[in-house]
Design a protein around this motif. Structure first.
Motif, PDB file in Angstrom:
ATOM      1  N   LEU A 120       1.224  -1.088  -0.412  1.00  0.00           N
ATOM      2  CA  LEU A 120      -0.043   0.143  -0.061  1.00  0.00           C
ATOM      3  C   LEU A 120       0.522   1.235   0.291  1.00  0.00           C
ATOM      4  O   LEU A 120       0.860   1.899  -0.448  1.00  0.00           O
ATOM      5  CB  LEU A 120      -0.638  -0.084   1.138  1.00  0.00           C
ATOM      6  CG  LEU A 120      -2.399  -1.341   1.150  1.00  0.00           C
ATOM      7  CD1 LEU A 120      -3.195  -0.658   2.209  1.00  0.00           C
ATOM      8  CD2 LEU A 120      -2.988  -0.161  -0.047  1.00  0.00           C
ATOM      9  N   VAL A 131       2.199   1.768  -3.517  1.00  0.00           N
ATOM     10  CA  VAL A 131       1.232   2.336  -4.544  1.00  0.00           C
ATOM     11  C   VAL A 131       1.097   4.047  -4.043  1.00  0.00           C
ATOM     12  O   VAL A 131       0.966   4.305  -5.081  1.00  0.00           O
ATOM     13  CB  VAL A 131      -0.244   1.632  -4.233  1.00  0.00           C
ATOM     14  CG1 VAL A 131      -1.249   2.250  -5.056  1.00  0.00           C
ATOM     15  CG2 VAL A 131       0.256   0.427  -4.657  1.00  0.00           C
ATOM     16  N   GLU A 139       5.307   4.137  -6.693  1.00  0.00           N
ATOM     17  CA  GLU A 139       6.007   3.111  -6.802  1.00  0.00           C
ATOM     18  C   GLU A 139       5.918   1.894  -7.675  1.00  0.00           C
ATOM     19  O   GLU A 139       6.287   1.341  -8.726  1.00  0.00           O
ATOM     20  CB  GLU A 139       6.973   2.797  -5.899  1.00  0.00           C
ATOM     21  CG  GLU A 139       8.103   4.313  -5.412  1.00  0.00           C
ATOM     22  CD  GLU A 139       8.756   3.762  -3.879  1.00  0.00           C
ATOM     23  OE1 GLU A 139       9.299   3.681  -4.370  1.00  0.00           O
ATOM     24  OE2 GLU A 139       8.481   5.168  -3.722  1.00  0.00           O
ATOM     25  N   THR A 140       5.062   1.509  -7.675  1.00  0.00           N
ATOM     26  CA  THR A 140       3.917   0.252  -8.025  1.00  0.00           C
ATOM     27  C   THR A 140       2.148   0.646  -8.674  1.00  0.00           C
ATOM     28  O   THR A 140       1.935   1.717  -7.633  1.00  0.00           O
ATOM     29  CB  THR A 140       4.011  -0.913  -7.297  1.00  0.00           C
ATOM     30  OG1 THR A 140       3.438  -1.900  -8.315  1.00  0.00           O
ATOM     31  CG2 THR A 140       3.650  -0.431  -6.086  1.00  0.00           C
ATOM     32  N   THR A 141       1.646  -0.468  -8.643  1.00  0.00           N
ATOM     33  CA  THR A 141       0.582  -0.017  -9.176  1.00  0.00           C
ATOM     34  C   THR A 141      -0.630  -0.380  -8.521  1.00  0.00           C
ATOM     35  O   THR A 141       0.311  -1.827  -7.738  1.00  0.00           O
ATOM     36  CB  THR A 141       0.036  -0.495 -11.116  1.00  0.00           C
ATOM     37  OG1 THR A 141      -0.212  -2.000 -11.608  1.00  0.00           O
ATOM     38  CG2 THR A 141       1.170   0.751 -11.770  1.00  0.00           C
ATOM     39  N   PRO A 142      -1.696  -0.480  -8.348  1.00  0.00           N
ATOM     40  CA  PRO A 142      -2.647  -1.024  -7.611  1.00  0.00           C
ATOM     41  C   PRO A 142      -2.548  -2.711  -8.049  1.00  0.00           C
ATOM     42  O   PRO A 142      -2.324  -3.911  -7.178  1.00  0.00           O
ATOM     43  CB  PRO A 142      -3.507  -0.271  -8.067  1.00  0.00           C
ATOM     44  CG  PRO A 142      -3.866   0.422  -8.100  1.00  0.00           C
ATOM     45  CD  PRO A 142      -1.918   0.477  -8.866  1.00  0.00           C
ATOM     46  N   PHE A 143      -2.681  -2.940  -9.727  1.00  0.00           N
ATOM     47  CA  PHE A 143      -2.733  -4.010 -10.315  1.00  0.00           C
ATOM     48  C   PHE A 143      -1.234  -5.338  -9.982  1.00  0.00           C
ATOM     49  O   PHE A 143      -1.283  -5.830  -9.497  1.00  0.00           O
ATOM     50  CB  PHE A 143      -3.417  -3.797 -11.696  1.00  0.00           C
ATOM     51  CG  PHE A 143      -4.387  -3.697 -11.864  1.00  0.00           C
ATOM     52  CD1 PHE A 143      -5.017  -3.601 -11.400  1.00  0.00           C
ATOM     53  CD2 PHE A 143      -3.976  -1.991 -12.084  1.00  0.00           C
ATOM     54  CE1 PHE A 143      -6.764  -3.010 -11.433  1.00  0.00           C
ATOM     55  CE2 PHE A 143      -4.993  -1.666 -12.503  1.00  0.00           C
ATOM     56  CZ  PHE A 143      -6.791  -1.394 -12.457  1.00  0.00           C
ATOM     57  N   VAL A 144      -0.235  -4.924 -10.072  1.00  0.00           N
ATOM     58  CA  VAL A 144       1.037  -5.875  -9.365  1.00  0.00           C
ATOM     59  C   VAL A 144       1.478  -5.672  -8.600  1.00  0.00           C
ATOM     60  O   VAL A 144       1.092  -6.848  -8.014  1.00  0.00           O
ATOM     61  CB  VAL A 144       2.228  -4.052 -10.181  1.00  0.00           C
ATOM     62  CG1 VAL A 144       3.448  -5.221  -9.844  1.00  0.00           C
ATOM     63  CG2 VAL A 144       2.060  -3.258 -11.829  1.00  0.00           C
ATOM     64  N   ALA A 145       0.738  -4.555  -6.753  1.00  0.00           N
ATOM     65  CA  ALA A 145       0.661  -4.666  -6.121  1.00  0.00           C
ATOM     66  C   ALA A 145      -0.351  -6.006  -5.836  1.00  0.00           C
ATOM     67  O   ALA A 145       0.631  -7.111  -4.937  1.00  0.00           O
ATOM     68  CB  ALA A 145       0.330  -3.359  -4.964  1.00  0.00           C
ATOM     69  N   ALA A 146      -1.034  -6.200  -6.581  1.00  0.00           N
ATOM     70  CA  ALA A 146      -2.529  -7.423  -5.762  1.00  0.00           C
ATOM     71  C   ALA A 146      -1.095  -8.490  -6.356  1.00  0.00           C
ATOM     72  O   ALA A 146      -1.983  -9.675  -6.121  1.00  0.00           O
ATOM     73  CB  ALA A 146      -3.848  -6.839  -7.015  1.00  0.00           C
ATOM     74  N   GLU A 147      -0.687  -8.445  -7.562  1.00  0.00           N
ATOM     75  CA  GLU A 147      -0.339 -10.283  -8.601  1.00  0.00           C
ATOM     76  C   GLU A 147       0.783 -10.293  -7.095  1.00  0.00           C
ATOM     77  O   GLU A 147       0.809 -11.656  -7.077  1.00  0.00           O
ATOM     78  CB  GLU A 147       0.202  -9.168  -9.441  1.00  0.00           C
ATOM     79  CG  GLU A 147      -0.842  -9.441 -10.766  1.00  0.00           C
ATOM     80  CD  GLU A 147      -2.129 -10.291 -10.844  1.00  0.00           C
ATOM     81  OE1 GLU A 147      -1.551 -11.387 -10.728  1.00  0.00           O
ATOM     82  OE2 GLU A 147      -3.018 -10.009 -11.280  1.00  0.00           O
ATOM     83  N   LEU A 175       0.365  -9.878  -3.655  1.00  0.00           N
ATOM     84  CA  LEU A 175      -0.118 -10.490  -3.071  1.00  0.00           C
ATOM     85  C   LEU A 175      -0.240 -11.666  -3.117  1.00  0.00           C
ATOM     86  O   LEU A 175      -0.323 -12.447  -2.369  1.00  0.00           O
ATOM     87  CB  LEU A 175      -0.947  -9.176  -2.365  1.00  0.00           C
ATOM     88  CG  LEU A 175       0.147  -8.032  -1.584  1.00  0.00           C
ATOM     89  CD1 LEU A 175      -1.076  -6.735  -1.620  1.00  0.00           C
ATOM     90  CD2 LEU A 175       0.654  -8.003  -0.169  1.00  0.00           C
ATOM     91  N   LEU A 176      -0.789 -11.328  -4.232  1.00  0.00           N
ATOM     92  CA  LEU A 176      -1.669 -12.846  -5.316  1.00  0.00           C
ATOM     93  C   LEU A 176      -0.617 -13.636  -4.648  1.00  0.00           C
ATOM     94  O   LEU A 176      -0.640 -15.392  -4.642  1.00  0.00           O
ATOM     95  CB  LEU A 176      -2.296 -12.750  -5.769  1.00  0.00           C
ATOM     96  CG  LEU A 176      -3.704 -12.307  -5.704  1.00  0.00           C
ATOM     97  CD1 LEU A 176      -4.218 -11.687  -6.672  1.00  0.00           C
ATOM     98  CD2 LEU A 176      -5.108 -13.084  -4.918  1.00  0.00           C
TER      99      LEU A 176
END
Lengths: 359, 359
Positions: free
Chosen positions: B337, B340, B344-352, B354-355
């Motif tokens: 978070l 984001v 420095e990152t996008t929400p989608f890259v961060a989500a990937e 974490l998943l």
């Protein structure tokens, strides 16, 4: 073609000469194509210098289903991120026939006239090449499409709203890095797409038509509450009177709502996109909104919340799709729904049962 | 106490006699307590015969955190299900001070006067014994609490709305099986609880106060759209005029909304709960709504959709809580978070990312 006599002790039969190449230009063509596949660094540099071809190429990578393309897209976006976020993002919705394309044509042209760079994107999960997306017919934006300070990109195709939303969010970053300071995101007035667009814009504009009572049918419940501005379009000629009446009514209705977290009181105006009337008023209202929300920090707070929302939403979507796509869950879900429907179990007991299934 | 001499070859030293029991009545007390713990079948039979004590006991089992109690609760509910669903479920919301308790007292008393059996429940996730739940202070419903055709139960405690909602949904079934034909579910006008209540009732009533413009502040956005009826309370004495004005305004505002799937046009009335005025009008409107929606089958369709909603919602809640409660996810989520937030990152890259974390 003759071979040089072998100097080796091993004897080799003279072979058949290879055929002349059928296309003598093939090698140079392949080389040229390879050259066109720019490196990540080249694309980023080109985007940052405002190169539209590079921007389009990067968006195509974002929209690709090829994992290698997506990997490159992520790398490009990462390098673009520090140069993004310098823009206002405006969402525009309204039922079909309200004049969205004409409005964007008029408003976008007005904006480029005051030295703005305008990118127009769309979120339309139902669109596909054959169905025709809302921005697919660029002929409805004749002027804007030729305008060198405007960039128009139709909705990425895809049946899942989540996928379309993701691609559009990333395209916003690329457009901002390319120097576009005004991002307009159009969406159709149906389904969940407004909610998705509302979660990626700073300002949400609802286009409406004048008319009696039932002109509001067809707009999804909750949209009015999302709007920062309602613009009653086609306020010209015979419509002018009813448009002004509608403005009064909407103003009254909007005052019945609680004050927004932005502290912004939504505005209602009339306009005529086809006559290019009211565009300055729209711009002034958006500028007022920006001034208020930048001053009270809501602008930044909202963007942060949107980022957090998309992070969590992406995870939730994935968790759900992984669960419900399991073959045993698909089989049992239908059965449990039937049991619930026949009052043979409760939704909670059924949920526990499904959660307990091991593959 | 002497032992019988052992007949075994093994020699055993004579032990010390156990102390006399300190509480000579313990055994009879334990036996009595065991006797009070009725069997599932006994509780079900008692509920179906309209026994209020059994109903309360079953609800206590539903609200328990003891897995054994929950198991018994599920068994009871399952047997009650075929006898449930014969009722109208009415949700009531409004900001604190609007007079919800007084309204329910007046309306509930009116209903019992026309031979209805009324159960009053509450959904208030913030409530606890110390904080005082909305129905905790039963003294505000003096008449109804003494009325033998009324049953009042405060909100189950719990910090999660999901948990409170679940318990209330199951309590509805138990009340219906006990013969209550009118279920009133009260909720506070804050947070997400209205949405939860809206998803478990047939009819949604919003209580409001007369007054100028800003009386609407404090009501969560979207509530007005959920309402099947708005009752402007405290329409008496000096308030009468402004209440009538408010009625006109709300009527106008409600007509701006699209027609509901129920085909019902929401109604606005004025009432004075403290003077017990307008209760018959409220009842008539609800009866009209029921007639319309039973005739056009929306009533049953909605209940089915609600069941489906709660099944899917329960699964989604659990998938999310299981994911986000993993120790490694908790650690990394905060970091992502921050990345984001700093672009420095996008929400989608961060989500990937974490998943992809494996424990």
């Amino acid at each position: 073609m003759t071979r040089k006599a072998s100097t080796s002790a091993l004897k080799e039969n003279e072979g058949i000469s290879p055929r002349e190449m059928t296309n003598v230009n093939a090698i140079s063509k392949i080389r040229a194509r390879r050259k066109k596949q720019k490196s990540t660094q080249e694309i980023v540099t080109a985007i940052l210098s405002g190169n539209m071809t590079a921007l389009s190429q990067a968006i195509t990578l974002v929209e690709s289903k090829n994992p290698k393309h997506l990997e490159q897209a992520n790398a490009i976006i990462k390098q673009c991120l520090p140069h993004a976020n310098q823009s206002v993002r405006i969402g525009i919705t309204g039922v079909p026939g309200v004049g969205k394309s004409t409005f964007i044509e008029a408003f976008g042209t007005y904006l480029t006239g005051i030295e703005k760079k305008v990118a127009v994107l769309a979120v339309d999960p139902s669109s596909s090449i054959t169905k025709g997306s809302i921005l697919g017919d660029k002929t409805r934006m004749e002027d804007l499409v030729k305008n060198e300070n405007a960039f128009i990109r139709p909705s990425p195709s895809g049946t899942s709203l989540g996928g379309v939303a993701r691609k559009t969010r990333e395209t916003i970053i690329l457009c901002e890095a390319a120097g576009f300071d005004t991002i307009i995101i159009e969406t159709v007035g149906v389904g969940q797409s407004e909610t998705a667009v509302h979660s990626m814009v700073d300002f949400f504009l609802l286009l409406k038509l004048a008319g009696a009572g039932d002109e509001l049918q067809g707009i999804k419940r909750g949209i009015i509450e999302m709007a920062d501005m309602i613009a009653i379009n086609k306020a010209d000629g015979e419509n002018l009177k009813s448009a002004k009446l509608a403005k009064v009514e909407f103003n009254r209705a909007l005052h019945l709502y609680p004050i927004k977290a932005s502290e912004w009181q939504p505005k209602v105006i009339t306009c005529s996109a086809i006559k290019k009337e009211g565009m300055e008023a729209v711009y002034t209202i958006i500028s007022d909104y920006l001034k208020l929300t930048v001053d009270n920090s809501y602008f930044y707070k909202k963007r942060n919340e949107q980022n957090k929302f998309w992070l969590l939403q992406t995870i939730e979507d994935r968790l759900k799709s992984e669960f419900f796509n399991r073959i045993n869950i698909k089989k049992e879900l239908e059965k449990q729904l039937n049991l619930v429907e026949n009052n043979e179990t409760t939704p909670f007991v059924a949920a526990e049962y499904l959660l307990g299934i091991k593959d």
